[in-house]
Design an enzyme around this catalytic site. Structure first.
Site, mmCIF file in Angstrom:
data_model
loop_
_atom_site.group_PDB
_atom_site.id
_atom_site.type_symbol
_atom_site.label_atom_id
_atom_site.label_comp_id
_atom_site.label_asym_id
_atom_site.label_seq_id
_atom_site.Cartn_x
_atom_site.Cartn_y
_atom_site.Cartn_z
ATOM 1 N N CYS A 78 55.461 -39.676 -95.180
ATOM 2 C CA CYS A 78 55.308 -38.515 -94.299
ATOM 3 C C CYS A 78 56.523 -37.587 -94.228
ATOM 4 O O CYS A 78 56.376 -36.388 -93.974
ATOM 5 C CB CYS A 78 54.970 -38.976 -92.877
ATOM 6 S SG CYS A 78 53.730 -40.283 -92.785
ATOM 7 N N CYS A 81 56.972 -34.037 -95.984
ATOM 8 C CA CYS A 81 56.289 -32.850 -95.454
ATOM 9 C C CYS A 81 56.688 -32.532 -94.008
ATOM 10 O O CYS A 81 56.829 -31.373 -93.642
ATOM 11 C CB CYS A 81 54.777 -33.048 -95.522
ATOM 12 S SG CYS A 81 54.073 -32.734 -97.138
ATOM 13 N N HIS A 82 56.814 -33.567 -93.184
ATOM 14 C CA HIS A 82 57.044 -33.332 -91.760
ATOM 15 C C HIS A 82 58.518 -33.354 -91.369
ATOM 16 O O HIS A 82 58.852 -32.994 -90.240
ATOM 17 C CB HIS A 82 56.276 -34.369 -90.927
ATOM 18 C CG HIS A 82 54.793 -34.295 -91.089
ATOM 19 N ND1 HIS A 82 54.027 -33.312 -90.497
ATOM 20 C CD2 HIS A 82 53.934 -35.056 -91.810
ATOM 21 C CE1 HIS A 82 52.754 -33.486 -90.823
ATOM 22 N NE2 HIS A 82 52.672 -34.528 -91.626
ATOM 23 N N MET A 119 46.345 -32.130 -94.657
ATOM 24 C CA MET A 119 46.717 -33.477 -94.245
ATOM 25 C C MET A 119 45.954 -34.503 -95.073
ATOM 26 O O MET A 119 44.728 -34.504 -95.107
ATOM 27 C CB MET A 119 46.391 -33.663 -92.760
ATOM 28 C CG MET A 119 46.590 -35.068 -92.251
ATOM 29 S SD MET A 119 48.326 -35.534 -92.158
ATOM 30 C CE MET A 119 48.149 -37.148 -91.394
ATOM 31 N N HIS A 358 61.863 -22.849 -101.344
ATOM 32 C CA HIS A 358 61.747 -24.065 -102.144
ATOM 33 C C HIS A 358 62.382 -23.890 -103.520
ATOM 34 O O HIS A 358 63.547 -24.154 -103.712
ATOM 35 C CB HIS A 358 60.280 -24.484 -102.254
ATOM 36 C CG HIS A 358 60.089 -25.820 -102.882
ATOM 37 N ND1 HIS A 358 60.612 -26.967 -102.332
ATOM 38 C CD2 HIS A 358 59.450 -26.204 -104.013
ATOM 39 C CE1 HIS A 358 60.310 -28.001 -103.103
ATOM 40 N NE2 HIS A 358 59.605 -27.569 -104.133
ATOM 41 N N HIS A 400 54.601 -22.066 -106.308
ATOM 42 C CA HIS A 400 55.450 -23.144 -106.826
ATOM 43 C C HIS A 400 55.741 -22.825 -108.292
ATOM 44 O O HIS A 400 55.092 -23.333 -109.200
ATOM 45 C CB HIS A 400 54.759 -24.501 -106.697
ATOM 46 C CG HIS A 400 55.703 -25.667 -106.871
ATOM 47 N ND1 HIS A 400 56.224 -26.010 -108.096
ATOM 48 C CD2 HIS A 400 56.210 -26.548 -105.968
ATOM 49 C CE1 HIS A 400 57.010 -27.069 -107.946
ATOM 50 N NE2 HIS A 400 57.025 -27.416 -106.668
#
Length: 574
Positions: A78, A81-82, A119, A358, A400
């Site tokens: 997790c 992403c979080h 998710m 990014h 991306h």
């Protein structure tokens, strides 16, 4: 049956799905195992760190053993992403003020079933059991544990000079055509393979950090820098009789980026690395990796001017005009122009762009840094000569580009291209403000590719082709192939090339990732990326004929992903 089942869903699940549709992330098939693997990225280096357990009295009860298990799952699945502190990044924030309000049953449904808005369906995909789903729903209602900091003391303790500069060769001691050498990431093995681009033979396999993210060349073309997700950097001397590591250092606990100074008069002088945890960057000596200056990136976001405790460092590029590095501070949406002329009085200029910064690369003149802000669906155009934002350009869903691709559009002039994780488009942005000012810094053409899930695209100054992968597409027929466009006839659309099939490998997901050209621009290399216990390969295609030229199959090629040609990486050719 589907409608009947949906009608019987608990109210918490219906609310979760309604929230999912309201989120801004694209409706991609993130429940697919490939996407789950990408989001989790094979486990976080932080998973084993001893973290502080601060029990929130309002949260559901957890034993110490349960908390430790939840911590491990969170960092493996997790945190990418979080965020380590659960403040949110590509994923939504999961801090207790939010999770306690949602409640246990709501969270269990959301974790188990996921959402079409990004998710993963951790439960129904079989990654987490029902007991683990319950565990994680309770875990994310606890106060987030913070990993320890990592400063100069820790860096110096990890720093090792294997071969001092005075003992290194004074000239190249091997017969390799270094300019056509490839550094290939062997992701899950914690290694890189050096492959001779002429003979297609493996020169050597070198141990590195875990899951090398990128390889970068020094300005002189002598030194190769590789950085793993565990923040370990290897400095490799390509002049040695057999190229090998001459220095190493661990600059944090999780990282993605490294770069070397390129400005005239400063070639090979310094290296810089940025970390995900702690959120900071460090400037090092270019020939020994001795750390000289650490700078934290914690600060305010560009939009709400809210404090963010975990702004991770993503892509870094080295200016060709000034003694500066341009550092992506992911969550705050800022690009730092770091002037390394005087480290004792370091000058850092903060350039406001957009979240979450990014990856990206230079356009063809090497002046403008085309920088992907994937949460904002924008490309920030950073003028590295003047040190300022030139434009924010709206593109598709979750750009991306890797480093992107530069070529001349027959109608619009010089362009730089990006693919997208969230849709099937390729955006072409005009990059010539002098001769084509009407087209500069805007999307002049949108191509339709194979599908969403694109990670990288590439061309070469001597090529007439644009190659685009779709590694994370849930359809195997798409993820195992690539699209190729004729840059002189873009309206014709793409040709599908079955790279996975050409590899000769019969089993496994055979995900095809990252086109990379040789120095001459007449070959393009692709990784066929299987699991650690499965056979992988590298497929080499003749760029002019688009026909299979060679397949490199070797049991030592364990999970090959990124490939970096020395000449192209050294000179920012893409």
């Amino acid at each position: 049956m589907r409608s009947l089942k949906m009608g019987l869903l608990p109210l918490a699940m219906m609310a979760a799905l309604q929230l999912a549709h309201a989120e801004t992330a694209p409706a991609a098939a993130h429940g697919d195992k490939v996407m789950q693997d990408y989001q989790a990225a094979g486990g976080s280096p932080l998973a084993g760190m001893p973290l502080h357990h601060d029990i929130n009295p309002k949260a559901p009860k957890m034993t110490e053993a349960e908390f430790e298990k939840g911590k491990k799952i969170f960092f493996e699945r997790c945190a990418g992403c979080h965020g380590v502190l659960r403040k949110g990044a590509t994923g939504k924030p999961l801090t207790p003020d939010i999770t306690l309000e949602r409640g246990l049953e709501y969270l269990k449904v959301f974790i188990k079933y996921g959402s079409p808005a990004g998710m993963p369906n951790w439960g129904t995909s079989g990654v987490l059991s029902d007991d683990e789903v319950d565990l994680m729903a309770r875990y994310i209602q606890q106060t987030p544990p913070a990993p320890p900091e990592y400063g100069m003391k820790e860096m110096k303790a990890s720093w090792k000079v294997v071969v001092p500069p005075a003992q290194r060769p004074k000239q190249k001691m091997n017969d390799l055509n270094l300019e056509n050498l490839f550094s290939v990431t062997l992701r899950d093995a914690g290694q890189i393979a050096l492959i001779d681009g002429d003979s297609k033979q493996i020169v050597s396999i070198l141990d590195t950090g875990y899951a090398v993210h990128i390889s970068r060349m020094s300005a002189s073309g002598r030194y190769l820098f590789v950085i793993g997700r565990d923040a370990k950097i290897n400095l490799i001397d390509l002049w040695m009789a057999k190229p090998d590591t001459v220095a190493e250092i661990k600059v944090g606990m999780e990282a993605r980026s490294v770069e070397s100074s390129k400005a005239k008069g400063w070639e090979d002088k310094y290296a810089i690395a940025g970390t995900y945890w702690p959120p900071q960057f460090v400037i090092m000596d270019g020939d020994t990796l001795e750390p000289q200056k650490i700078v934290s990136t914690r600060g305010m976001t560009v939009d709400a001017q809210a404090y963010h405790p975990e702004p991770r460092v993503a892509a870094i590029v080295a200016s060709h005009f000034n003694p500066e590095f341009f550092v992506n501070v992911k969550e705050t949406g800022q690009v730092f122009a770091v002037n390394y002329r005087d480290l004792g009085n370091l000058k850092v200029k903060m350039i406001n762009a957009a979240p979450f910064l990014h990856d990206g690369g230079f356009e063809s003149s090497h002046r403008y840094f085309m920088d992907a802000a994937n949460a904002s669906n924008k490309i920030a155009v950073i003028d590295t000569k003047e040190g300022k934002l030139a434009k924010l350009v709206d593109v598709g869903q979750i750009p991306h580009p890797g480093r992107g691709a530069n070529f001349v559009d027959p109608k619009f002039g010089p362009v730089w291209a990006t693919g997208h994780l969230g849709d099937d488009t390729i955006s072409l942005i005009g990059t010539d403000p002098k001769k084509h000012p009407a087209n500069a810094w805007k999307v002049v053409r949108t191509l339709k590719g194979l599908g969403g899930g694109s990670l990288f695209l590439k061309t070469h100054p001597k090529s007439k082709n644009l190659w685009v992968d779709t590694t994370l597409n849930p359809d195997p027929a798409v993820s195992q192939a690539v699209a190729v466009f004729d840059v002189n006839n873009l309206d014709k659309g793409y040709e599908l090339i079955p790279i996975g099939e050409w590899s000769g490998i019969k089993a496994g997901p055979r995900r095809v990732v990252q086109p990379e050209f040789n120095k001459a621009g007449d070959e393009v290399w692709f990784s066929v990326w299987n699991g650690k216990e499965e056979e992988s390969a590298i497929v080499v295609v003749d760029d002019k004929t688009r026909k299979l030229k060679a397949v490199i199959r070797d049991k030592r090629l364990i999970t090959p992903t990124g490939k970096f040609n020395v000449h192209n990486t050294q000179h920012d050719v893409y």
